[in-house]
Scaffold this active site. Structure first.
Site, PDB file in Angstrom:
ATOM      1  CB  CYS A 147      -3.991 -44.458 -94.058  1.00 29.64           C
ATOM      2  SG  CYS A 147      -3.385 -43.740 -92.541  1.00 29.64           S
ATOM      3  CD  GLU A 160      -6.178 -46.226 -98.846  1.00 29.88           C
ATOM      4  OE1 GLU A 160      -5.160 -46.371 -99.536  1.00 29.88           O
ATOM      5  OE2 GLU A 160      -6.151 -45.883 -97.646  1.00 29.88           O
ATOM      6  CD  GLU A 162       1.027 -46.915-107.688  1.00 28.99           C
ATOM      7  OE1 GLU A 162       0.013 -46.347-107.202  1.00 28.99           O
ATOM      8  OE2 GLU A 162       1.480 -46.650-108.807  1.00 28.99           O
ATOM      9  N   GLY A 217       2.174 -43.259 -96.804  1.00 29.83           N
ATOM     10  CA  GLY A 217       1.607 -42.925 -98.104  1.00 29.83           C
ATOM     11  C   GLY A 217       0.968 -44.138 -98.738  1.00 29.83           C
ATOM     12  CB  SER A 218       0.001 -44.823-102.214  1.00 32.73           C
ATOM     13  OG  SER A 218       1.216 -44.858-102.922  1.00 32.73           O
ATOM     14  CD  GLU A 221       0.032 -45.185 -91.533  1.00 33.60           C
ATOM     15  OE1 GLU A 221      -0.708 -45.744 -92.385  1.00 33.60           O
ATOM     16  OE2 GLU A 221      -0.144 -44.049 -91.100  1.00 33.60           O
ATOM     17  CE  LYS A 256       8.340 -36.199-101.232  1.00 34.05           C
ATOM     18  NZ  LYS A 256       7.198 -35.350-101.623  1.00 34.05           N
TER      19      LYS A 256
END
Lengths: 337, 506
Positions: free
Chosen positions: B320, B417, B267, B264-265, B286, B212
């Site tokens: 990142c 971040e 969270e 991604g994040s 990651e 995705k």
């Protein structure tokens, strides 16, 4: 060791030229030990980093009006050079004609900055170029190796200046530099600088050839640059053109950084001249981008940046025609001198 | 740019001031030399009005609500992209399962390698198209998509193609088995490159994939899908499902998935870890970072400045592993900051398609708002703000490169971040203090160290809690080097021999 002579061309801040050193630097040249400490206190140059940066900047895409401006500026920065054992007065006269009028079909092409010859041909070049504003540069100091007695080197310089050279391209003693005798290199540059003084009329400008191909490391290039600037060189020049590698983009980056930092510290503007191996317009534009973005826009002037080259000029002229005429015409349409 | 000046003869001699408002220019100043616009042609992207999802070897319309993907540099709609509904996710996972069991999972590695090599070569062949499309969809400068994203994506396929028939020598036993179906969710900062990072090792190890792409940047992943078709990859080996977070959640929670890989994040990473707990799915994450770039007083300062710029302003700071905290030894702080400001002022912000642009657009209005808010908090908390004097274009999402000095560990800009072109500068006095401050973060993805002293590099690298430590360089990526983080930056490695483990049953 004495502070550099300030008798010649004392310049106000922000003008090309040399002048009195600020106190921090006067200390640096007090004696040989101070000079060595100063040169070794300069930040190192990371090879991978500077080469990466040079390669990155070389991808700038210069088109249309910006390209035409770059071509004209590059032409005005060329030190049209002939340094062959086979040079004759006839060859030099023909080169001078080219310098005066690079493209006979386009009288608006700027003249080159100077013609660069061996000392014995200075007189010929001076006669040919009188009143044109094109300078006469002479190599001196036992060019290209610099392996001669200092008295010979100074006589070489004085004779060139007396013959009317407006610029002197000296070589540093690489042997002395590589064996760590920085004071000797420094004093020799100062002595040559003093030999550039003309009693009547302006002094000859001094370009100091570092021969970076023999210095080998970027740290050495940085130290030699500062050494030459401290000793009063008006220009620092990469190479004689007789040693490979001659000028490279990363080496020129390091030297541009040095004149930039010198200006920040002293307010004086000094020049840079890459020489040898720059043959195409594409190369020249890459150098100009480096001048623009590493040293700064002030350096985009023949007073502060030169190309030591011979075949470059014709490529610039061909590309100039291509820009103006919309098609490429080829080497038969520019003069070969 | 809509208001770029005509390139006429008068521009030749005109000072910067007359053209200074184009937004495509660098720092305002007295330069006699304005670079003429040098835009890459957007036609090369081969943009289509509609994009469909790739399921079982066919591009089909999804049952989800279609999304409009936007060029962040102009805010114009680029294309309508159909998204996956829950039924589509199920279909894709089942197709991937069939492909795994019948074809891909049992195919000899040497045969798989041929397909992967073919994909790598096709990426190279279509490099220009992919670069322009990436720049249009993401906002990153063409210089980066052309010189970094696309070539590195191809390199990942080449590298992993080489592993496909040598897995027995990777150190995971004589005949390591694949896991099955990998569900992969990737971010918007390197849309094509992240797809390559995920797909290449999965295929090399014999897994099939349902990927995705991010909601705001689905286009290059779908062209990569086209390339898979072109390479005659068997149907169902790679499936690509555009959509928002709900599609990602559906995919991650699908019982037919054996392996979940997410970039991604932090969270969302935590949500995923919670949802796959106890399911037996193998997971790699990651996530975010707040990397320290440490400059000692014996560093090669000019190159350190380049490294700092590359560390935080590469890809507008949407990285990142960005070096978002600069830790500089107090004895050179002033000199370094002076050099840094002057260098940052030369960065050219503007039209991402212009080949001379260094800083492109922020990927979305949402991200721009987040960066703006965090930068404001820096000022409110007392840090000293300096922004590049470059002009910002009238349209699109742009943020001037910004450097905060006098930053302290307690400030939000030192802890959170930002994921934008904002650098926080802190100082230290001793190597121990540098290590303590650098490690004082819940993240641990990357770090940089700048010094001419080799022994200090090794000393420091041993003490850094970071997956990657760069010495006298930053943001260098190579498919043979494993990449991944500590703590809230995630776990698992991607790239290199180590990265194969994530896709093997070991």
């Amino acid at each position: 060791m004495a502070a550099p002579s300030t008798t010649s061309s004392a310049a106000s801040p922000d003008t090309p030229g040399t002048g009195p050193l600020p106190p921090a630097l006067t200390d640096a040249v007090r004696d040989e030990a101070s000079l060595r400490r100063f040169l070794f206190g300069l930040p190192g140059v990371d090879q991978v980093g500077v080469e990466q940066r040079a390669a990155g900047l070389a991808t700038r895409s210069i088109k249309k009006a910006a390209k035409l401006w770059a071509i004209d500026t590059a032409i005005s920065m060329v030190d049209l050079t002939t340094l062959e054992g086979a040079d004759t007065p006839g060859k030099v006269r023909s080169l001078c004609a080219k310098a005066r009028r690079p493209d006979p079909d386009y009288p608006d092409v700027p003249r080159v900055a100077a013609v660069c010859v061996y000392p014995d041909l200075v007189e010929t070049a001076v006669a040919e170029l009188a009143g044109t504003g094109v300078g006469v540069a002479s190599v001196a100091t036992a060019f290209p190796s610099g392996r001669a007695n200092r008295r010979v080197k100074l006589a070489d310089t004085e004779l060139a200046v007396r013959a009317g050279a407006t610029e002197v391209d000296m070589v540093i003693d690489r042997g002395a530099f590589l064996s760590g005798r920085y004071g000797q290199v420094f004093e020799e540059i100062q002595a040559v600088k003093a030999a550039c003084v003309r009693e009547h009329g302006p002094d000859a400008h001094l370009k100091v050839i570092l021969e970076t191909g023999e210095l080998a490391t970027y740290d050495n290039v940085r130290r030699a640059s500062w050494l030459a600037l401290l000793a009063g060189g008006d220009f620092i020049k990469t190479s004689t053109g007789k040693v490979s590698p001659a000028a490279t983009l990363p080496v020129t980056h390091v030297m541009l950084q040095a004149v930039h930092d010198w200006h920040r510290l002293t307010g004086q503007l000094r020049g840079v001249k890459p020489a040898g191996g720059i043959r195409t317009t594409k190369d020249a534009v890459r150098y100009l981008v480096a001048v623009h973005e590493v040293a700064g826009p002030e350096w985009l002037s023949p007073h502060l940046f030169r190309f030591g080259a011979s075949s470059l000029l014709n490529d610039l002229l061909m590309q100039r025609r291509t820009q103006l005429e919309g098609h490429y015409s080829g080497p038969d349409y520019v003069t070969v001198d | 740019m809509t208001n770029a000046p005509d390139a006429n003869d008068s521009a030749l001699a005109s000072p910067a001031g007359s053209a200074g408002s184009t937004g495509a220019t660098g720092a305002p100043g007295s330069s006699p030399w304005e670079y003429a616009p040098a835009p890459e042609s957007r036609d090369i992207a081969g943009l289509k009005p509609n994009y469909w999802m790739l399921v079982d070897g066919q591009f089909v319309e999804g049952t989800g609500e279609p999304l409009k993907t936007v060029n962040p540099a102009t805010e114009e709609v680029l294309a309508e992209v159909s998204t996956a509904g829950p039924a589509d996710v199920d279909k894709a996972v089942k197709a991937a399962r069939r492909a795994y069991e019948r074809v891909w999972g049992r195919m000899p590695g040497a045969e798989r390698a041929k397909y992967i090599f073919r994909i790598a070569r096709l990426i190279q062949e279509r490099a220009r198209e992919l670069a322009v499309l990436e720049t249009l969809d993401n906002g990153k400068p063409i210089r980066e998509s052309r010189d970094v994203d696309v070539p590195t994506a191809a390199a990942h396929f080449f590298y992993h193609a080489g592993w496909a028939d040598k897995l027995g020598y990777a150190g995971y036993g004589p005949d390591p088995r694949p896991l099955g179906v990998a569900g992969q969710v990737i971010p918007w900062n390197f849309p094509l490159l992240m797809a390559a990072w995920k797909i290449a090792p999965a295929l090399a190890c014999g897994n099939t994939v349902v990927l995705k792409p991010a909601e705001t940047t689905p286009l290059t992943a779908l062209v990569l899908g086209e390339i898979c078709q072109q390479a005659d990859l068997p149907p169902g080996v790679v499936n690509i499902l555009p959509g928002a977070g709900d599609v990602g959640a559906e995919l991650v929670n699908h019982p037919g998935v054996n392996k979940v890989a997410f970039t991604g994040s932090t969270e969302v990473g935590k949500l995923i870890q919670r949802s796959v707990a106890g399911t037996g799915k193998k997971l790699t994450l990651e996530l975010g970072g707040k990397a320290a770039n440490i400059v000692f007083d014996d560093a090669p300062l000019d190159q350190a400045v380049e490294g700092i710029v590359n560390g935080i302003f590469f890809n507008q700071g949407h990285v990142c592993c960005a070096g978002s905290r600069l830790l500089v030894q107090e004895s050179v702080a002033e000199e370094l900051l002076d050099k840094l400001h002057r260098r940052v002022a030369t960065l050219r912000l503007g039209d991402p398609l212009d080949k001379n642009t260094d800083i492109g657009a922020i990927n979305s209005a949402e991200q721009l708002a987040k960066i703006t808010e965090l930068a404001a908090s820096g000022e409110a908390e007392g840090a000293r703000r300096w922004s590049s004097p470059c002009a910002l274009p009238d349209k699109g999402f742009f943020f001037a490169p910004t450097v905060f000095s006098d930053v302290h560990q307690a400030m939000r800009i030192a802890r959170e971040e930002i994921f934008g072109p904002v650098l926080s500068v802190l100082t230290f006095r001793t190597p121990d203090e540098a290590v303590a401050k650098a490690n004082n973060t819940p993240y641990g993805l990357s770090a940089g160290v700048w010094t001419d002293k080799g022994s200090r590099i090794l000393w420091l690298a041993q003490r850094m809690r970071a997956g990657v430590v760069w010495a006298n360089t930053f943001n260098r990526f190579d498919p043979s080097a494993p990449f991944g983080g500590y703590q809230e930056s995630g776990f698992g490695r991607e790239g290199g021999r180590t990265g194969l483990e994530a896709y093997l049953d070991v």
